[in-house]
Motif scaffolding. Structure first.
Motif, mmCIF file in Angstrom:
data_model
loop_
_atom_site.group_PDB
_atom_site.id
_atom_site.type_symbol
_atom_site.label_atom_id
_atom_site.label_comp_id
_atom_site.label_asym_id
_atom_site.label_seq_id
_atom_site.Cartn_x
_atom_site.Cartn_y
_atom_site.Cartn_z
ATOM 1 N N TRP A 1 1.932 1.634 -3.609
ATOM 2 C CA TRP A 1 0.779 2.100 -4.379
ATOM 3 C C TRP A 1 0.542 3.592 -4.119
ATOM 4 C CZ3 TRP A 1 -3.857 4.188 -2.703
ATOM 5 C CH2 TRP A 1 -4.821 4.375 -3.700
ATOM 6 N N ARG B 1 3.471 10.878 -9.101
ATOM 7 C CA ARG B 1 2.765 11.554 -10.200
ATOM 8 C C ARG B 1 2.730 13.057 -9.986
ATOM 9 N NH1 ARG B 1 -2.417 7.716 -11.555
ATOM 10 N NH2 ARG B 1 -1.224 5.868 -12.056
ATOM 11 N N ASP C 1 3.351 5.726 -5.714
ATOM 12 C CA ASP C 1 3.200 5.714 -7.178
ATOM 13 C C ASP C 1 1.994 6.526 -7.622
ATOM 14 O OD1 ASP C 1 5.392 4.091 -7.395
ATOM 15 O OD2 ASP C 1 4.261 2.264 -7.792
ATOM 16 N N ARG C 2 0.917 6.386 -6.900
ATOM 17 C CA ARG C 2 -0.354 6.997 -7.309
ATOM 18 C C ARG C 2 -0.399 8.502 -7.057
ATOM 19 N NH1 ARG C 2 -4.836 6.074 -10.359
ATOM 20 N NH2 ARG C 2 -6.612 7.013 -9.394
ATOM 21 N N PHE C 3 0.055 8.934 -5.893
ATOM 22 C CA PHE C 3 -0.134 10.325 -5.504
ATOM 23 C C PHE C 3 1.156 11.144 -5.483
ATOM 24 C CE2 PHE C 3 -3.629 7.995 -3.495
ATOM 25 C CZ PHE C 3 -4.683 8.634 -4.107
ATOM 26 N N TYR D 1 0.833 -1.204 0.000
ATOM 27 C CA TYR D 1 0.000 0.000 0.000
ATOM 28 C C TYR D 1 0.865 1.250 0.000
ATOM 29 C CZ TYR D 1 0.436 0.301 5.150
ATOM 30 O OH TYR D 1 0.900 0.397 6.426
#
Length: 125
Positions: free
Chosen positions: A105, A113, A108-110, A102
């Motif tokens: 994730w 980016r 990477d996600r928030f 998590y």
């Protein structure tokens, strides 16, 4: 496991090992074809295309069962130990140490980016 304090969990599908008896049987039954999809599938666990080699479990059911197990573990983990989750996320963002799936994730996600967007905006100016 989440209640006992386990930090992370791996949920994966069965991938027959080439050369094994089961692999040979599945290949003779036409359930395995040695193509790019077969060799990429072990690396792409969380996909709706992950083949199920069991007659009683469809590919769709396999996918949703894996997702249920994955999300169930993390939701319970967050409920039982919310401060540990926050510490893990802060550590991942500030030090780059991604100790759990998590955390990876989330970064990477928030975080990643957003950082790349800022760099792209700066480069455009």
């Amino acid at each position: 496991m989440a209640w006992l304090g386990v930090y992370d969990v791996a949920v994966s599908k069965f991938v027959p090992y080439p050369g094994s008896e089961l692999f040979t049987r599945l290949q003779h039954e036409g359930k395995i074809q040695l193509d790019d999809d077969f060799f990429v599938s072990p690396m792409d666990f969380y996909t709706k295309k992950a083949p199920s080699y069991a007659d009683a479990i469809s590919t769709r059911r396999l996918y949703w069962t894996m997702m249920w197990m994955f999300w169930n573990f993390y939701l319970l983990s967050f409920m039982f130990r919310p401060l540990r989750v926050l510490r893990t996320l802060v550590k991942a963002v500030t030090t780059g140490s991604e100790d759990t799936r998590y955390a990876k994730w989330f970064v990477d996600r928030f975080y990643t980016r957003r950082r790349w967007r800022k760099l792209a905006e700066t480069a455009q100016r």
